[in-house]
Scaffold this motif. Structure first.
Motif, PDB file in Angstrom:
ATOM      1  N   LEU A   1      61.140  35.565  42.969  1.00  0.00           N
ATOM      2  CA  LEU A   1      60.678  35.557  41.585  1.00  0.00           C
ATOM      3  C   LEU A   1      60.448  34.139  41.083  1.00  0.00           C
ATOM      4  O   LEU A   1      61.085  33.189  41.541  1.00  0.00           O
ATOM      5  N   SER A   2      59.554  34.010  40.104  1.00  0.00           N
ATOM      6  CA  SER A   2      59.348  32.714  39.458  1.00  0.00           C
ATOM      7  C   SER A   2      60.541  32.402  38.573  1.00  0.00           C
ATOM      8  O   SER A   2      61.357  33.272  38.248  1.00  0.00           O
ATOM      9  N   GLY A   3      60.641  31.143  38.140  1.00  0.00           N
ATOM     10  CA  GLY A   3      61.751  30.733  37.275  1.00  0.00           C
ATOM     11  C   GLY A   3      61.810  31.535  35.985  1.00  0.00           C
ATOM     12  O   GLY A   3      62.884  31.948  35.547  1.00  0.00           O
ATOM     13  N   GLY A   4      60.656  31.778  35.372  1.00  0.00           N
ATOM     14  CA  GLY A   4      60.612  32.552  34.132  1.00  0.00           C
ATOM     15  C   GLY A   4      61.074  33.977  34.326  1.00  0.00           C
ATOM     16  O   GLY A   4      61.762  34.545  33.459  1.00  0.00           O
ATOM     17  N   ASN A   5      60.740  34.567  35.475  1.00  0.00           N
ATOM     18  CA  ASN A   5      61.157  35.950  35.734  1.00  0.00           C
ATOM     19  C   ASN A   5      62.630  36.034  36.110  1.00  0.00           C
ATOM     20  O   ASN A   5      63.299  37.025  35.796  1.00  0.00           O
ATOM     21  N   ILE A   6      63.164  34.988  36.749  1.00  0.00           N
ATOM     22  CA  ILE A   6      64.607  34.941  36.981  1.00  0.00           C
ATOM     23  C   ILE A   6      65.328  34.888  35.637  1.00  0.00           C
ATOM     24  O   ILE A   6      66.340  35.570  35.426  1.00  0.00           O
ATOM     25  N   GLN A   7      64.784  34.113  34.699  1.00  0.00           N
ATOM     26  CA  GLN A   7      65.381  34.052  33.362  1.00  0.00           C
ATOM     27  C   GLN A   7      65.347  35.416  32.692  1.00  0.00           C
ATOM     28  O   GLN A   7      66.305  35.821  32.024  1.00  0.00           O
ATOM     29  N   ARG A   8      64.266  36.164  32.875  1.00  0.00           N
ATOM     30  CA  ARG A   8      64.178  37.517  32.307  1.00  0.00           C
ATOM     31  C   ARG A   8      65.238  38.433  32.914  1.00  0.00           C
ATOM     32  O   ARG A   8      65.786  39.299  32.218  1.00  0.00           O
ATOM     33  N   VAL A   9      65.531  38.256  34.195  1.00  0.00           N
ATOM     34  CA  VAL A   9      66.588  39.048  34.843  1.00  0.00           C
ATOM     35  C   VAL A   9      67.937  38.760  34.187  1.00  0.00           C
ATOM     36  O   VAL A   9      68.699  39.679  33.853  1.00  0.00           O
ATOM     37  N   LEU A  10      68.234  37.475  33.962  1.00  0.00           N
ATOM     38  CA  LEU A  10      69.517  37.107  33.349  1.00  0.00           C
ATOM     39  C   LEU A  10      69.623  37.658  31.924  1.00  0.00           C
ATOM     40  O   LEU A  10      70.686  38.127  31.507  1.00  0.00           O
ATOM     41  N   ILE A  11      68.515  37.598  31.195  1.00  0.00           N
ATOM     42  CA  ILE A  11      68.508  38.095  29.813  1.00  0.00           C
ATOM     43  C   ILE A  11      68.654  39.616  29.801  1.00  0.00           C
ATOM     44  O   ILE A  11      69.422  40.179  29.015  1.00  0.00           O
ATOM     45  N   ALA A  12      67.913  40.287  30.682  1.00  0.00           N
ATOM     46  CA  ALA A  12      67.994  41.752  30.758  1.00  0.00           C
ATOM     47  C   ALA A  12      69.410  42.189  31.081  1.00  0.00           C
ATOM     48  O   ALA A  12      69.949  43.132  30.484  1.00  0.00           O
ATOM     49  N   ARG A  13      70.052  41.495  32.018  1.00  0.00           N
ATOM     50  CA  ARG A  13      71.427  41.847  32.398  1.00  0.00           C
ATOM     51  C   ARG A  13      72.382  41.656  31.222  1.00  0.00           C
ATOM     52  O   ARG A  13      73.253  42.501  30.972  1.00  0.00           O
ATOM     53  N   ALA A  14      72.215  40.565  30.487  1.00  0.00           N
ATOM     54  CA  ALA A  14      73.119  40.275  29.369  1.00  0.00           C
ATOM     55  C   ALA A  14      72.997  41.312  28.259  1.00  0.00           C
ATOM     56  O   ALA A  14      73.995  41.677  27.628  1.00  0.00           O
ATOM     57  N   PHE A  15      71.786  41.791  28.011  1.00  0.00           N
ATOM     58  CA  PHE A  15      71.562  42.722  26.906  1.00  0.00           C
ATOM     59  C   PHE A  15      71.603  44.192  27.328  1.00  0.00           C
ATOM     60  O   PHE A  15      71.468  45.080  26.489  1.00  0.00           O
ATOM     61  N   SER A  16      71.792  44.450  28.619  1.00  0.00           N
ATOM     62  CA  SER A  16      71.689  45.832  29.102  1.00  0.00           C
ATOM     63  C   SER A  16      72.917  46.677  28.795  1.00  0.00           C
ATOM     64  O   SER A  16      72.866  47.892  28.862  1.00  0.00           O
TER      65      SER A  16
END
Length: 264
Positions: A163-178
């Motif tokens: 994944l790109s850096g921006g999409n890795i960041q989306r993974v971290l955000i999704a996990r935090a808010f899930s």
């Protein structure tokens, strides 16, 4: 940027979710990184931390999340001592964390997207039952997160390192808010995101606030802090120089504090 409304809410009488009292951290060479930090965050409050990078922000985040507990002082999470607990135990009690270093902290480049999305919660329901991971549930939930958070990937089985850096960041955000969280520690959560993605994160933070989540928002983007926070603590060389309520938010004042100049 942000098109949503930030409602002013009264926090008086709300329970304190996170409290730091006299928290200090030093390096192995005995260089002080945090000095007698006193902070508290109430339920439904977003407390921002402003400062030039490298003034103790990382140490503050890692203290609160028990990655590197403090040498002295006390940290309480929901009125119970937290500095003696492991990070995993804090996650079970309702901590969510978006780390600053998305590549080295909290992300496994060799694991797939689904495994990264459940990291930290993989021993908890609904992902786990009687010690076994329920993969059909995991895949179903992670497919929803990939869509909701617009993670550009070929699927939940793709290797995270692709994944790109921006999409890795989306993974971290999704996990935090899930999952429901009582406390979110977010360190530069929108770094590397495009404007629509930043807006989405802001909406999630404000929705969490409405639901009573306490947020420690550490950010180098002062405009972001001014937009979202109920109070802003300014950190300089490991010290909290002042904590400003919304009616004292002013860029010049905050900028002076970030430079270590405290008004007498």
């Amino acid at each position: 940027i942000f098109s949503g409304k930030r409602e002013t809410t009264s926090l008086s009488g709300q329970p304190i979710v996170l409290e730091l009292a006299g928290v200090s951290v030093s390096t192995a060479d005995n260089i002080a990184r945090l000095k007698q930090v006193n902070l508290s965050i109430q339920s439904g409050e977003i407390l921002g931390v402003a400062g030039v990078a490298g003034n103790g922000q990382r140490e503050l985040a890692e203290c609160v999340t028990s990655i590197h507990p403090p040498q002295s002082g006390q940290i309480k999470f929901n009125a119970s001592p937290a500095h003696t607990l492991t990070t995993a135990a804090l996650f079970e009690r309702g901590l969510a964390y978006i780390p600053e270093d998305r590549i080295h902290d909290g992300f496994l480049p060799k694991a797939n997207v689904a495994q990264n999305l459940i990291l930290g919660a993989h021993h908890q329901a609904p992902y786990s039952k009687k010690g076994w991971i329920n993969w059909p549930v995991v895949y179903g939930e992670t497919r929803k997160l990939i869509t909701e958070y617009n993670i550009k990937t070929s699927g939940h089985e793709e290797i995270g390192g692709n994944l790109s850096g921006g999409n890795i960041q989306r993974v971290l955000i999704a996990r935090a808010f899930s999952r429901p969280a009582k406390l979110l520690v977010a360190h530069n959560p929108t770094r590397g995101l495009d404007i629509p993605s930043m807006d989405f994160v802001y909406s999630k933070l404000l929705n969490g606030k409405k639901e009573g989540m306490a947020t420690l928002l550490i950010s180098e983007d002062l405009d972001e802090l001014l937009l979202l926070c109920d109070r802003i603590a300014v950190i300089y060389r490991g010290e909290i120089l002042d904590i400003l309520p919304r009616d004292r938010f002013e860029k010049y004042t905050i900028g002076r504090l970030m430079s270590g100049i405290k008004d007498q």
